[in-house]
Design a protein around this motif. Structure first.
Motif, PDB file in Angstrom:
ATOM      1  N   VAL A   2      12.348   6.859  -3.715  1.00  7.29           N
ATOM      2  CA  VAL A   2      12.154   6.957  -5.163  1.00  7.29           C
ATOM      3  C   VAL A   2      10.801   7.597  -5.471  1.00  7.29           C
ATOM      4  N   ILE A   3       9.757   7.110  -4.834  1.00  6.22           N
ATOM      5  CA  ILE A   3       8.415   7.629  -5.103  1.00  6.22           C
ATOM      6  C   ILE A   3       8.291   9.074  -4.634  1.00  6.22           C
ATOM      7  N   ALA A   4       8.828   9.397  -3.452  1.00  7.42           N
ATOM      8  CA  ALA A   4       8.768  10.775  -2.946  1.00  7.42           C
ATOM      9  C   ALA A   4       9.519  11.729  -3.873  1.00  7.42           C
ATOM     10  N   ASP A   5      10.687  11.331  -4.337  1.00  2.49           N
ATOM     11  CA  ASP A   5      11.465  12.184  -5.233  1.00  2.49           C
ATOM     12  C   ASP A   5      10.754  12.388  -6.572  1.00  2.49           C
ATOM     13  N   ARG A   6      10.118  11.344  -7.064  1.00  7.33           N
ATOM     14  CA  ARG A   6       9.383  11.471  -8.326  1.00  7.33           C
ATOM     15  C   ARG A   6       8.153  12.361  -8.153  1.00  7.33           C
TER      16      ARG A   6
ATOM     17  N   LEU B 114       0.879  -1.159   0.000  1.00  5.96           N
ATOM     18  CA  LEU B 114       0.000   0.000   0.000  1.00  5.96           C
ATOM     19  C   LEU B 114       0.917   1.209   0.000  1.00  5.96           C
ATOM     20  N   VAL B 115       0.628   2.192  -0.826  1.00  2.63           N
ATOM     21  CA  VAL B 115       1.477   3.368  -0.951  1.00  2.63           C
ATOM     22  C   VAL B 115       0.678   4.585  -0.515  1.00  2.63           C
ATOM     23  N   ASP B 116       1.137   5.243   0.543  1.00  2.00           N
ATOM     24  CA  ASP B 116       0.525   6.482   1.016  1.00  2.00           C
ATOM     25  C   ASP B 116       1.463   7.640   0.721  1.00  2.00           C
ATOM     26  N   ALA B 117       0.927   8.688   0.110  1.00  2.00           N
ATOM     27  CA  ALA B 117       1.688   9.914  -0.127  1.00  2.00           C
ATOM     28  C   ALA B 117       1.004  11.034   0.642  1.00  2.00           C
ATOM     29  N   THR B 118       1.730  11.616   1.583  1.00  2.00           N
ATOM     30  CA  THR B 118       1.204  12.692   2.413  1.00  2.00           C
ATOM     31  C   THR B 118       1.872  14.001   2.009  1.00  2.00           C
ATOM     32  N   PHE B 119       1.054  14.989   1.749  1.00  4.91           N
ATOM     33  CA  PHE B 119       1.508  16.318   1.350  1.00  4.91           C
ATOM     34  C   PHE B 119       1.256  17.272   2.511  1.00  4.91           C
TER      35      PHE B 119
ATOM     36  N   ARG C 180      -3.859  11.382  -9.107  1.00  6.74           N
ATOM     37  CA  ARG C 180      -3.446  11.089 -10.479  1.00  6.74           C
ATOM     38  C   ARG C 180      -1.933  10.936 -10.593  1.00  6.74           C
ATOM     39  N   GLU C 181      -1.190  11.857  -9.993  1.00  2.00           N
ATOM     40  CA  GLU C 181       0.270  11.828 -10.114  1.00  2.00           C
ATOM     41  C   GLU C 181       0.873  10.641  -9.368  1.00  2.00           C
ATOM     42  N   LEU C 182       0.346  10.333  -8.176  1.00  4.15           N
ATOM     43  CA  LEU C 182       0.824   9.141  -7.473  1.00  4.15           C
ATOM     44  C   LEU C 182       0.533   7.899  -8.308  1.00  4.15           C
ATOM     45  N   GLY C 183      -0.661   7.815  -8.890  1.00  3.38           N
ATOM     46  CA  GLY C 183      -1.019   6.671  -9.728  1.00  3.38           C
ATOM     47  C   GLY C 183      -0.101   6.512 -10.931  1.00  3.38           C
ATOM     48  N   ALA C 184       0.296   7.627 -11.532  1.00  8.37           N
ATOM     49  CA  ALA C 184       1.192   7.571 -12.682  1.00  8.37           C
ATOM     50  C   ALA C 184       2.571   7.049 -12.284  1.00  8.37           C
ATOM     51  N   ILE C 185       3.050   7.468 -11.133  1.00  7.91           N
ATOM     52  CA  ILE C 185       4.361   6.998 -10.660  1.00  7.91           C
ATOM     53  C   ILE C 185       4.307   5.514 -10.326  1.00  7.91           C
ATOM     54  N   VAL C 186       3.265   5.106  -9.634  1.00  5.51           N
ATOM     55  CA  VAL C 186       3.107   3.690  -9.282  1.00  5.51           C
ATOM     56  C   VAL C 186       3.001   2.844 -10.549  1.00  5.51           C
TER      57      VAL C 186
END
Length: 132
Positions: free
Chosen positions: A90-94, A33-38, A57-63
Motif C-alpha cells: 500500500v505504501i509503495a504504491d502510494r 518503522l517505515v523505510d522507503a528505498t528509492f 515529505r511524501e513518505l510522511g504524508a502517506i504515513v
C-alpha cells in the motif's frame, strides 16, 4: 544501482481473520518503522537518486493518512487482512503515485523502483519491491 532510504514510523490498530493469526485475530496495535528505498541505475544531473527532502515529505504524508487509525474501520481496507506485507505494498504504491504525479520532483521520473520495508520489531520485518 544507486539507492537512498528515508524513514518514518506509523502506529495503527487492526485485527486479522484466519486461524493462522492466532491471538492477532483480536484487535491489537502495531508500531512500525517505515523505510522507503528509492533506486535508479544512474544518478540524475545533480548526482542524486532523488531529492531526500521531497522523499521524506511524501513518505510522511502517506504515513499520516494511516497513523493512529484502526485499519479495520478504513473503507479502503474493508474485508482485507492488513498484514505487514500488505501495508508495505500500500505504501509503495502510494509513493509510486506521488512519483508519477511529480511530488518527488522532476528528477524522480528517472527512478527505477521503490522498496518499502516495515519493521515490526528488531527481529521481524517485511518488504515490498516494485518497479516504476
Amino acid at each position: 544501482m544507486f539507492s537512498i532510504t528515508v524513514r518514518d514510523h506509523i502506529m495503527i490498530a487492526h485485527s486479522f481473520r484466519g486461524e493462522v493469526f492466532g491471538p492477532a485475530q483480536a484487535l491489537h496495535g502495531a508500531t512500525f518503522l517505515v523505510d522507503a528505498t528509492f533506486r535508479r541505475e544512474r544518478l540524475d544531473e545533480d548526482n542524486i537518486v532523488v531529492d531526500i527532502g521531497l522523499a521524506t515529505r511524501e513518505l510522511g504524508a502517506i504515513v499520516a493518512e494511516l497513523n493512529y487509525r484502526n485499519l479495520d474501520d478504513e473503507p479502503d481496507f474493508e474485508g482485507v487482512n492488513t498484514s505487514t506485507e500488505f501495508l508495505c505494498q500500500v505504501i509503495a504504491d502510494r509513493l509510486a503515485e506521488r512519483v508519477h504525479r511529480g511530488g518527488l520532483g522532476e528528477g524522480a521520473q528517472g527512478l527505477a523502483g521503490i522498496t518499502v520495508t516495515l519493521h515490526e520489531s528488531h527481529v521481524a520485518w517485511a518488504s515490498y519491491e516494485r518497479a516504476l
